[in-house]
Design a protein around this motif. Sequence first.
Motif, PDB file in Angstrom:
ATOM      1  N   VAL A 162       0.899  -1.312   0.060  1.00 45.10           N
ATOM      2  CA  VAL A 162       0.066  -0.086  -0.136  1.00 45.10           C
ATOM      3  C   VAL A 162       0.887   1.070   0.116  1.00 45.10           C
ATOM      4  O   VAL A 162       1.552   1.323   1.044  1.00 45.10           O
ATOM      5  CB  VAL A 162      -1.108   0.068   1.244  1.00 45.10           C
ATOM      6  N   ASP A 163       0.824   2.258  -1.083  1.00 40.16           N
ATOM      7  CA  ASP A 163       1.770   3.036  -1.103  1.00 40.16           C
ATOM      8  C   ASP A 163       0.944   4.380  -0.643  1.00 40.16           C
ATOM      9  O   ASP A 163       1.838   5.154  -0.380  1.00 40.16           O
ATOM     10  CB  ASP A 163       1.871   3.582  -2.707  1.00 40.16           C
ATOM     11  N   TYR A 164      -0.098   4.470  -0.612  1.00 34.55           N
ATOM     12  CA  TYR A 164      -0.927   5.605   0.019  1.00 34.55           C
ATOM     13  C   TYR A 164      -2.350   5.273   0.624  1.00 34.55           C
ATOM     14  O   TYR A 164      -3.005   4.266  -0.090  1.00 34.55           O
ATOM     15  CB  TYR A 164      -0.974   6.588  -1.034  1.00 34.55           C
ATOM     16  N   ALA A 165      -2.881   5.750   1.436  1.00 41.39           N
ATOM     17  CA  ALA A 165      -4.153   5.491   1.960  1.00 41.39           C
ATOM     18  C   ALA A 165      -4.647   6.737   2.645  1.00 41.39           C
ATOM     19  O   ALA A 165      -4.014   7.641   3.247  1.00 41.39           O
ATOM     20  CB  ALA A 165      -4.079   4.456   2.980  1.00 41.39           C
ATOM     21  N   GLU A 166      -5.887   7.210   2.486  1.00 41.23           N
ATOM     22  CA  GLU A 166      -6.745   8.234   2.837  1.00 41.23           C
ATOM     23  C   GLU A 166      -8.200   7.861   3.387  1.00 41.23           C
ATOM     24  O   GLU A 166      -8.804   7.190   2.927  1.00 41.23           O
ATOM     25  CB  GLU A 166      -6.862   9.311   1.787  1.00 41.23           C
ATOM     26  N   LEU A 167      -8.514   8.660   4.493  1.00 45.57           N
ATOM     27  CA  LEU A 167      -9.514   8.365   5.203  1.00 45.57           C
ATOM     28  C   LEU A 167     -10.396   9.868   5.300  1.00 45.57           C
ATOM     29  O   LEU A 167      -9.739  10.849   5.840  1.00 45.57           O
ATOM     30  CB  LEU A 167      -9.602   7.846   6.487  1.00 45.57           C
ATOM     31  N   SER A 168     -11.693   9.843   4.860  1.00 42.84           N
ATOM     32  CA  SER A 168     -12.194  11.276   4.912  1.00 42.84           C
ATOM     33  C   SER A 168     -13.893  10.834   5.351  1.00 42.84           C
ATOM     34  O   SER A 168     -14.398   9.648   5.014  1.00 42.84           O
ATOM     35  CB  SER A 168     -12.303  11.990   3.872  1.00 42.84           C
ATOM     36  N   ALA A 222      -2.348   8.194   5.278  1.00 43.29           N
ATOM     37  CA  ALA A 222      -1.060   7.446   5.569  1.00 43.29           C
ATOM     38  C   ALA A 222      -0.120   7.330   4.104  1.00 43.29           C
ATOM     39  O   ALA A 222      -0.884   6.869   3.185  1.00 43.29           O
ATOM     40  CB  ALA A 222      -1.723   6.264   5.778  1.00 43.29           C
ATOM     41  N   GLY A 223       1.018   7.847   4.527  1.00 45.49           N
ATOM     42  CA  GLY A 223       1.872   8.064   3.287  1.00 45.49           C
ATOM     43  C   GLY A 223       2.138   6.665   2.907  1.00 45.49           C
ATOM     44  O   GLY A 223       2.468   6.409   1.571  1.00 45.49           O
ATOM     45  N   SER A 224       2.418   5.369   3.729  1.00 44.54           N
ATOM     46  CA  SER A 224       2.695   4.219   3.438  1.00 44.54           C
ATOM     47  C   SER A 224       2.369   3.250   4.407  1.00 44.54           C
ATOM     48  O   SER A 224       2.385   3.480   5.610  1.00 44.54           O
ATOM     49  CB  SER A 224       4.251   4.131   3.318  1.00 44.54           C
ATOM     50  N   GLY A 225       1.349   2.349   3.842  1.00 47.70           N
ATOM     51  CA  GLY A 225       0.989   1.302   4.693  1.00 47.70           C
ATOM     52  C   GLY A 225       1.803  -0.108   4.900  1.00 47.70           C
ATOM     53  O   GLY A 225       1.504  -0.889   5.744  1.00 47.70           O
ATOM     54  N   GLY A 226       2.939   0.084   4.078  1.00 41.79           N
ATOM     55  CA  GLY A 226       3.882  -1.106   4.229  1.00 41.79           C
ATOM     56  C   GLY A 226       3.282  -2.283   3.283  1.00 41.79           C
ATOM     57  O   GLY A 226       2.650  -2.243   2.576  1.00 41.79           O
ATOM     58  N   PRO A 227       4.226  -3.449   3.442  1.00 40.96           N
ATOM     59  CA  PRO A 227       3.907  -4.671   2.825  1.00 40.96           C
ATOM     60  C   PRO A 227       2.613  -5.461   2.950  1.00 40.96           C
ATOM     61  O   PRO A 227       2.182  -5.212   4.076  1.00 40.96           O
ATOM     62  CB  PRO A 227       4.987  -5.267   2.772  1.00 40.96           C
ATOM     63  N   CYS A 228       2.126  -6.133   2.041  1.00 44.20           N
ATOM     64  CA  CYS A 228       1.130  -6.843   2.230  1.00 44.20           C
ATOM     65  C   CYS A 228       1.372  -8.482   2.005  1.00 44.20           C
ATOM     66  O   CYS A 228       2.698  -8.722   1.612  1.00 44.20           O
ATOM     67  CB  CYS A 228      -0.151  -6.365   1.172  1.00 44.20           C
ATOM     68  N   TRP A 229       0.563  -9.162   2.735  1.00 44.95           N
ATOM     69  CA  TRP A 229       0.583 -10.529   2.262  1.00 44.95           C
ATOM     70  C   TRP A 229      -0.090 -10.949   1.350  1.00 44.95           C
ATOM     71  O   TRP A 229      -1.634 -10.672   1.010  1.00 44.95           O
ATOM     72  CB  TRP A 229       0.326 -11.339   3.625  1.00 44.95           C
ATOM     73  N   VAL A 230       0.582 -11.937   0.498  1.00 46.46           N
ATOM     74  CA  VAL A 230      -0.132 -12.601  -0.594  1.00 46.46           C
ATOM     75  C   VAL A 230      -0.455 -14.200  -0.605  1.00 46.46           C
ATOM     76  O   VAL A 230       0.719 -14.753  -0.472  1.00 46.46           O
ATOM     77  CB  VAL A 230       0.396 -12.082  -2.193  1.00 46.46           C
ATOM     78  N   LYS A 231      -1.501 -14.585  -0.335  1.00 46.34           N
ATOM     79  CA  LYS A 231      -1.835 -16.147  -0.131  1.00 46.34           C
ATOM     80  C   LYS A 231      -2.430 -16.681  -1.486  1.00 46.34           C
ATOM     81  O   LYS A 231      -3.435 -16.093  -1.903  1.00 46.34           O
ATOM     82  CB  LYS A 231      -2.546 -16.430   0.878  1.00 46.34           C
ATOM     83  N   TYR A 232      -2.011 -17.842  -1.832  1.00 46.71           N
ATOM     84  CA  TYR A 232      -2.050 -18.660  -3.160  1.00 46.71           C
ATOM     85  C   TYR A 232      -3.085 -19.701  -2.621  1.00 46.71           C
ATOM     86  O   TYR A 232      -2.821 -20.571  -1.553  1.00 46.71           O
ATOM     87  CB  TYR A 232      -1.420 -19.092  -4.017  1.00 46.71           C
TER      88      TYR A 232
END
Length: 205
Positions: free
Chosen positions: A44-50, A195-205
Amino acid sequence: MSGGGSNTHQRTCCGGCCTLLISLGFVILIYWAIFQPHQIRATVDYAELSNLTVSNASSSPVTATYHVAFNLSLYNPSKRVNIYYDTLDAELLVRGAVLSPAAAAAASPTEFYQRRRTSQAVRLEFDAGKGVAVPGDVAPQLEAEVKAAAALGLELSVGVRVRYVFGSIKIRQKPRVWCEVSIPVPSSPGGLGVAGSGGPCWVKY
């Protein structure tokens, strides 16, 4: 004599089928060992809440209105395999409880083609302007975080349908992307939390 000939013919057919299956399996194994697609990576590179409001916990059910947007970066690390993204079905959760059953998620782009070793930015938006019911077990915590203007912990779950493509060979997969993001609660009802960066995510197959 005719019975023996029939048995011999059956054994020959069975042997031929087994040989064909073994050869086909060997070819698939070699392909998979050499050209195996690597799992996609996501951040997640960017997130916003309004437009966030939460009704009083004494009301039943507790409802929330909000607008949340994520910029999700998907990376194809494979050296030889390209990917078709056919669908992205996203859900917004808080503490494991779905917060977006009535709020349709809009994805842009909705489908795309990704070449090997490239990144693709996807924007996911959740709009609950008409309000959505908050699960009872998480409603008190959500209300407390909003009143305290603390950071709101949200979870993004994205079900993806992909096709790994190498030449004429296509392999379909249904990975799920799971991200945890902490977004500052806006200080005023009409404010914006970023939020400028949410960090890495998990990918499950």
